[in-house]
Design a protein around this motif. Structure first.
Motif, PDB file in Angstrom:
ATOM      1  N   ASN A 186     -22.476   3.932  28.668  1.00 10.38           N
ATOM      2  CA  ASN A 186     -22.380   2.580  29.248  1.00 10.38           C
ATOM      3  C   ASN A 186     -21.890   1.532  28.251  1.00 10.38           C
ATOM      4  OD1 ASN A 186     -23.434   3.564  31.731  1.00 10.38           O
ATOM      5  ND2 ASN A 186     -25.525   3.314  30.955  1.00 10.38           N
ATOM      6  N   LYS A 187     -21.192   1.965  27.219  1.00 12.16           N
ATOM      7  CA  LYS A 187     -20.672   1.040  26.214  1.00 12.16           C
ATOM      8  C   LYS A 187     -19.158   0.824  26.411  1.00 12.16           C
ATOM      9  CE  LYS A 187     -24.600   0.781  23.968  1.00 12.16           C
ATOM     10  NZ  LYS A 187     -24.766   1.461  22.679  1.00 12.16           N
ATOM     11  N   LYS A 188     -18.722  -0.424  26.273  1.00 12.25           N
ATOM     12  CA  LYS A 188     -17.302  -0.736  26.272  1.00 12.25           C
ATOM     13  C   LYS A 188     -16.818  -0.699  24.829  1.00 12.25           C
ATOM     14  CE  LYS A 188     -17.513  -3.683  30.385  1.00 12.25           C
ATOM     15  NZ  LYS A 188     -17.293  -5.053  30.934  1.00 12.25           N
ATOM     16  N   ASP A 242     -15.738  -9.418  23.004  1.00 11.86           N
ATOM     17  CA  ASP A 242     -17.128  -9.058  22.721  1.00 11.86           C
ATOM     18  C   ASP A 242     -17.497  -7.658  23.217  1.00 11.86           C
ATOM     19  OD1 ASP A 242     -19.593  -9.417  21.624  1.00 11.86           O
ATOM     20  OD2 ASP A 242     -20.420 -10.567  23.312  1.00 11.86           O
ATOM     21  N   ASP A 244     -18.981  -3.690  23.214  1.00  9.26           N
ATOM     22  CA  ASP A 244     -20.253  -3.108  22.776  1.00  9.26           C
ATOM     23  C   ASP A 244     -20.099  -2.321  21.482  1.00  9.26           C
ATOM     24  OD1 ASP A 244     -21.856  -3.863  25.158  1.00  9.26           O
ATOM     25  OD2 ASP A 244     -20.460  -2.529  26.189  1.00  9.26           O
ATOM     26  N   ARG A 273     -21.496  -8.376  19.573  1.00 12.32           N
ATOM     27  CA  ARG A 273     -22.650  -7.529  19.882  1.00 12.32           C
ATOM     28  C   ARG A 273     -22.517  -6.171  19.185  1.00 12.32           C
ATOM     29  NH1 ARG A 273     -22.294  -6.870  26.278  1.00 12.32           N
ATOM     30  NH2 ARG A 273     -21.416  -8.969  26.094  1.00 12.32           N
ATOM     31  N   ALA A 274     -21.264  -5.721  18.974  1.00 17.25           N
ATOM     32  CA  ALA A 274     -21.060  -4.450  18.279  1.00 17.25           C
ATOM     33  C   ALA A 274     -21.569  -4.527  16.848  1.00 17.25           C
ATOM     34  CB  ALA A 274     -19.580  -4.088  18.290  1.00 17.25           C
ATOM     35  N   ALA A 277     -25.329  -4.538  16.796  1.00 21.64           N
ATOM     36  CA  ALA A 277     -25.885  -3.224  17.152  1.00 21.64           C
ATOM     37  C   ALA A 277     -25.500  -2.148  16.136  1.00 21.64           C
ATOM     38  CB  ALA A 277     -25.416  -2.817  18.542  1.00 21.64           C
ATOM     39  N   GLN A 279     -22.561  -0.941  15.585  1.00 16.19           N
ATOM     40  CA  GLN A 279     -21.647  -0.002  16.222  1.00 16.19           C
ATOM     41  C   GLN A 279     -20.194  -0.415  15.987  1.00 16.19           C
ATOM     42  OE1 GLN A 279     -23.059   0.988  20.366  1.00 16.19           O
ATOM     43  NE2 GLN A 279     -23.180   2.977  19.371  1.00 16.19           N
TER      44      GLN A 279
END
Length: 310
Positions: A186-188, A242, A244, A273-274, A277, A279
């Motif tokens: 569920n990550k972009k 933005d 993930d 947000r990446a 997180a 990521q």
């Protein structure tokens, strides 16, 4: 009568396991080329062609590449080290010069019976064709290498090797996809590259329809295009998207380590947000975008699995 090949006929030939006969005429990006006999002395112009040939079990007698990617750039000398693919080479291919404009005298001295390259070499295709049968292919789009390898496999009478390579590739993709399912569920994911230096805060988007984005999408990453493939964006553009997760490919004068340092040094990237997180992942553009073949795909899978916590 000459045997004319097309992608459709090649698929039928593979399925029917019919014998390969020469001479044959091969259709490729630059036109049609007749092979009078089974090629043995083959020159690879660029890492894409080299990956495909090595994957089929073919050791080239010559190799052309941008000198910045060779530790021994002297033309006419054996190449001692080829990044990422060198371990697969058992012979001593001769450096024939720039992959898009190779040295014709060196090529002629090698007496090749086949030259394989990309369509970027189209301007010198007439000269190459006078030296040896020459095949040029496209290779920047998703899964395009499979079509090219299919043509090469038939032309070189190596269809069984093609089947083996494709089977191994599909298994590798499935296995890696299963292992990455958790971290990227569920990550972009945005894939970009940067050349470093003065352009270190300028990024170009790799979309899901090109080779890199297509492979990563097949591996289970939901690669997003932003506004469009190959769009150049600033850090402000990244903040607007933005994503993930972000995969940053270091090109030009940059390296994965430098790209990481540049990313972390800019306060705007902390808003992503990446970044929050943890990521954001950094890799080499050369491996992730320039080679574009099954060997490169295998190495990319390994690097992803090593870099991504699971």
């Amino acid at each position: 009568m000459l045997k004319r090949l097309s992608s459709v006929l090649l698929v039928c030939a593979l399925g029917g396991a019919s014998a390969v006969t020469y001479p044959m005429t091969v259709t490729h990006t630059a036109g049609s080329t007749t092979l009078p006999k089974k090629p043995v002395r083959i020159v690879a112009l660029g890492p894409h062609a080299l990956d495909l040939l090595l994957s089929l079990g073919v050791q080239p007698v010559g190799y052309g590449e941008a000198s910045t990617f060779l530790k021994t750039p002297a033309f006419g000398s054996p190449i001692r080290d080829i990044k990422y693919l060198g371990s697969r080479i058992t012979g001593s291919p001769i450096n024939v010069g720039d992959r898009f404009n190779p040295n014709m005298e060196i090529l002629a001295a090698l007496k090749p019976d086949l030259i394989v390259g990309e369509d970027y070499a189209a301007p010198v295709y007439p000269q190459l064709s006078r030296l040896a049968p020459t095949l040029l292919f496209k290779g920047i789009d998703r899964n395009e290498w499979q079509k090219t390898m299919l043509v090469l496999a038939q032309a070189l009478d190596r269809t069984q090797a093609y089947n083996t390579v494709l089977k191994a590739y599909n298994k590798g993709v499935q296995d890696t996809r299963a292992k990455l399912a958790g971290p990227f569920r569920n990550k972009k994911v945005l894939v970009v590259w940067t050349a470093g230096g003065d352009a270190k805060y300028t990024y170009t988007i790799s979309g899901r329809s090109d080779w890199t984005g297509g492979l990563l999408n097949d591996l289970g990453l939901n690669v997003i295009d932003g506004d469009k493939r190959d769009q150049v964006i600033s850090i402000e553009g990244l903040v607007a998207l933005d994503p993930d997760a972000v995969i940053v490919l270091a090109a030009g004068t940059s390296t994965p380590a430098r790209a990481r340092t540049d990313w972390n040094a800019n306060p705007l990237t902390s808003r992503l947000r990446a970044t929050k997180a943890n990521q954001v992942y950094y890799f080499d553009y050369h491996l992730f975008r320039r080679i574009r073949g099954p060997i490169a795909a295998q190495l990319i899978e390994r690097q992803l699995l090593n870099a991504v916590p699971r």
